[in-house]
Design a protein around this motif. Sequence first.
Motif, mmCIF file in Angstrom:
data_model
loop_
_atom_site.group_PDB
_atom_site.id
_atom_site.type_symbol
_atom_site.label_atom_id
_atom_site.label_comp_id
_atom_site.label_asym_id
_atom_site.label_seq_id
_atom_site.Cartn_x
_atom_site.Cartn_y
_atom_site.Cartn_z
ATOM 1 N N LEU A 25 0.827 -1.201 0.000
ATOM 2 C CA LEU A 25 0.000 0.000 0.000
ATOM 3 C C LEU A 25 0.865 1.257 0.000
ATOM 4 O O LEU A 25 0.586 2.225 -0.726
ATOM 5 N N LYS A 26 1.938 1.245 0.785
ATOM 6 C CA LYS A 26 2.850 2.399 0.803
ATOM 7 C C LYS A 26 3.530 2.589 -0.542
ATOM 8 O O LYS A 26 3.697 3.721 -1.012
ATOM 9 N N GLU A 27 3.918 1.479 -1.178
ATOM 10 C CA GLU A 27 4.536 1.569 -2.505
ATOM 11 C C GLU A 27 3.579 2.181 -3.517
ATOM 12 O O GLU A 27 3.963 3.031 -4.331
ATOM 13 N N GLU A 28 2.324 1.763 -3.477
ATOM 14 C CA GLU A 28 1.324 2.316 -4.399
ATOM 15 C C GLU A 28 1.114 3.805 -4.151
ATOM 16 O O GLU A 28 0.997 4.598 -5.087
ATOM 17 N N GLU A 29 1.089 4.206 -2.872
ATOM 18 C CA GLU A 29 0.919 5.626 -2.551
ATOM 19 C C GLU A 29 2.107 6.446 -3.037
ATOM 20 O O GLU A 29 1.942 7.548 -3.573
ATOM 21 N N ASN A 30 3.319 5.904 -2.874
ATOM 22 C CA ASN A 30 4.514 6.612 -3.356
ATOM 23 C C ASN A 30 4.499 6.753 -4.869
ATOM 24 O O ASN A 30 4.849 7.804 -5.414
ATOM 25 N N LYS A 31 4.062 5.702 -5.574
ATOM 26 C CA LYS A 31 3.964 5.779 -7.031
ATOM 27 C C LYS A 31 2.966 6.851 -7.450
ATOM 28 O O LYS A 31 3.197 7.618 -8.380
ATOM 29 N N GLY A 32 1.848 6.893 -6.749
ATOM 30 C CA GLY A 32 0.833 7.903 -7.069
ATOM 31 C C GLY A 32 1.336 9.315 -6.847
ATOM 32 O O GLY A 32 1.085 10.221 -7.651
ATOM 33 N N GLN A 33 2.077 9.519 -5.752
ATOM 34 C CA GLN A 33 2.643 10.850 -5.479
ATOM 35 C C GLN A 33 3.667 11.237 -6.535
ATOM 36 O O GLN A 33 3.719 12.374 -6.977
ATOM 37 N N MET A 34 4.497 10.273 -6.974
ATOM 38 C CA MET A 34 5.478 10.545 -8.024
ATOM 39 C C MET A 34 4.794 10.931 -9.321
ATOM 40 O O MET A 34 5.198 11.870 -10.016
ATOM 41 N N ALA A 35 3.722 10.199 -9.650
ATOM 42 C CA ALA A 35 3.006 10.497 -10.896
ATOM 43 C C ALA A 35 2.376 11.875 -10.848
ATOM 44 O O ALA A 35 2.414 12.628 -11.824
ATOM 45 N N ARG A 36 1.827 12.243 -9.670
ATOM 46 C CA ARG A 36 1.200 13.570 -9.558
ATOM 47 C C ARG A 36 2.241 14.680 -9.601
ATOM 48 O O ARG A 36 2.007 15.754 -10.138
ATOM 49 N N SER A 37 3.421 14.427 -9.025
ATOM 50 C CA SER A 37 4.455 15.467 -9.015
ATOM 51 C C SER A 37 5.073 15.682 -10.386
ATOM 52 O O SER A 37 5.610 16.739 -10.676
ATOM 53 N N HIS A 38 4.986 14.689 -11.273
ATOM 54 C CA HIS A 38 5.535 14.820 -12.614
ATOM 55 C C HIS A 38 4.585 15.512 -13.570
ATOM 56 O O HIS A 38 4.955 15.813 -14.698
ATOM 57 N N THR A 39 3.361 15.759 -13.158
ATOM 58 C CA THR A 39 2.399 16.426 -14.025
ATOM 59 C C THR A 39 2.133 17.820 -13.512
ATOM 60 O O THR A 39 2.033 18.055 -12.317
ATOM 61 N N GLY A 40 1.979 18.760 -14.466
ATOM 62 C CA GLY A 40 1.667 20.145 -14.098
ATOM 63 C C GLY A 40 0.182 20.327 -13.910
ATOM 64 O O GLY A 40 -0.604 19.393 -13.998
ATOM 65 N N SER A 41 -0.219 21.550 -13.656
ATOM 66 C CA SER A 41 -1.631 21.846 -13.437
ATOM 67 C C SER A 41 -2.454 21.636 -14.695
ATOM 68 O O SER A 41 -3.659 21.417 -14.630
ATOM 69 N N ASP A 42 -1.794 21.747 -15.883
ATOM 70 C CA ASP A 42 -2.522 21.562 -17.130
ATOM 71 C C ASP A 42 -2.507 20.115 -17.586
ATOM 72 O O ASP A 42 -2.971 19.800 -18.690
ATOM 73 N N GLY A 43 -1.951 19.203 -16.756
ATOM 74 C CA GLY A 43 -1.968 17.793 -17.103
ATOM 75 C C GLY A 43 -0.816 17.355 -17.976
ATOM 76 O O GLY A 43 -0.744 16.194 -18.373
ATOM 77 N N HIS A 44 0.146 18.248 -18.304
ATOM 78 C CA HIS A 44 1.269 17.866 -19.143
ATOM 79 C C HIS A 44 2.462 17.474 -18.287
ATOM 80 O O HIS A 44 2.621 17.920 -17.163
ATOM 81 N N TRP A 45 3.329 16.655 -18.858
ATOM 82 C CA TRP A 45 4.502 16.168 -18.141
ATOM 83 C C TRP A 45 5.662 17.132 -18.308
ATOM 84 O O TRP A 45 5.869 17.698 -19.373
ATOM 85 N N TYR A 46 6.450 17.310 -17.226
ATOM 86 C CA TYR A 46 7.629 18.173 -17.257
ATOM 87 C C TYR A 46 8.836 17.387 -16.745
ATOM 88 O O TYR A 46 8.708 16.519 -15.880
ATOM 89 N N THR A 47 9.997 17.720 -17.277
ATOM 90 C CA THR A 47 11.218 17.011 -16.891
ATOM 91 C C THR A 47 11.749 17.509 -15.556
ATOM 92 O O THR A 47 12.238 16.738 -14.742
ATOM 93 N N ASP A 48 11.670 18.815 -15.294
ATOM 94 C CA ASP A 48 12.176 19.389 -14.049
ATOM 95 C C ASP A 48 11.043 19.373 -13.022
ATOM 96 O O ASP A 48 10.099 20.156 -13.112
ATOM 97 N N ILE A 49 11.140 18.471 -12.037
ATOM 98 C CA ILE A 49 10.043 18.321 -11.069
ATOM 99 C C ILE A 49 9.978 19.509 -10.127
ATOM 100 O O ILE A 49 8.907 19.983 -9.761
ATOM 101 N N SER A 50 11.162 20.037 -9.737
ATOM 102 C CA SER A 50 11.183 21.094 -8.730
ATOM 103 C C SER A 50 10.595 22.386 -9.239
ATOM 104 O O SER A 50 9.994 23.138 -8.500
#
Length: 438
Positions: free
Chosen positions: A187-212
């Motif tokens: 369950l923790k692994e799935e939550e971490n994957k979900g957080q990573m996926a959300r952090s890689h997407t911007g507010s417009d739903g597009h992917w960005y290379t620079d996460i910070s």
Amino acid sequence: TEDLIRRNAEHNDCVIFSLEELSLHQQEIERLEHIDKWCRDLKILYLQNNLIGKIENVSKLKKLEYLNLALNNIEKIENLEGCEGLTKLDLTVNFIGELSSVKTLRDNIHLKELFLMGNPCADFDGYRQFVVATLQQLKWLDGKEIERSERIQALQNFAAVEQRIREQEKAYCLKRAKDKEEAQRKLKEEENKGQMARSHTGSDGHWYTDISAPLPPSEESKDYIQAPEIQEGQCKEKKLDDREDDLEFWNKPSLYTPESRLETLRHMEKQRRDQEKLSEKKKKVKPPRMLVTEDGRALNVNEPKLDFTLKDDEKRNQIVLDLAVYRYMDTSLIDVDVQPTYVRVMVKGKPFQLVLPAEVKPDSSFAKRSQTTGHLVVCMPKRMERLEVDPSKRSIPDVANIVQEKKHMPRRVHAEPKITPSEEEPDFEDNPEVPPLI
């Protein structure tokens, strides 16, 4: 919730305080709350095929006779001492491993039938003997009648059987603890994957290379991204990814545990939400239906697709519309508007409009529901046709001086007699140069 109970209490006119039988199966219920406060008179309670993890909040149901908790996530028998009238308990296909917890049912002296098949404890060596010896009031166990000789033998061997059951329980509890740790880790692994996926997407739903520091796309890239072909490609790729994730989830081997059942439910809920989002995007906003044209002409519309009849009652000088609205529909969902040339009925927000064959009086019209069929009947008196007369020329006829007009005779060509003036008139002069009048 109270609303859930009321919706399943239609047979009792949605009254819950006097409810004697309640079925809440397949409702994805995870926890029991308030039911012993709202439904004190319950005798039969169906809760099978849910996700209930603990038996609780049923101890005040003194009149309860039959409780069905099959196909749930229950791991222990508890909190049933207060159900004094309980005669039948169904715990088929749960996760009960603590077989010694059946001792809590000793005070339920009226309990005659118990179902524990499909539980881990049912595989223990000496399972049936232990239950038969522990609950001496039982008459049936897992659908099989308990013979008197079987009970005597179980009581004689109870000490040895109880020892074996304790050892098997201990082994099961250790295995169950490991399964819980593994489930929490996943369950923790799935939550971490979900957080990573959300952090890689911007507010417009597009992917960005620079996460910070996600940078917005340039004007050129904006135009490129917003092209219909690119958007369609992205949608297809997302659908493929979702399909692959779904196949991976269902093909992934997993143990049959309460955690795996909950995980399956969460996955299905996520799929349902994603499907709802996609369907909302596909929905196009329908333009409002045209009821009256620009030149003021009313149209015939039947959006609710209801049967109807329109009758011209010449005897009562009215037009009658019989609209077959749903029999048990609340009248508050129907709105009637009568105009001189047409009638409009809104049924749950959908318009029914009909052009009338004659002009009617809206103020004298009325609508009612048929007591036999539930149909809507609209009666519209017709307007009388009158000739327009100039009010200045209105007068009372003189009856005494009415003379019958001469009948119009067909005109015939005759030689009119020559008019010769009379010589007796004093002013007459006969001038021969003047031609005679014709």
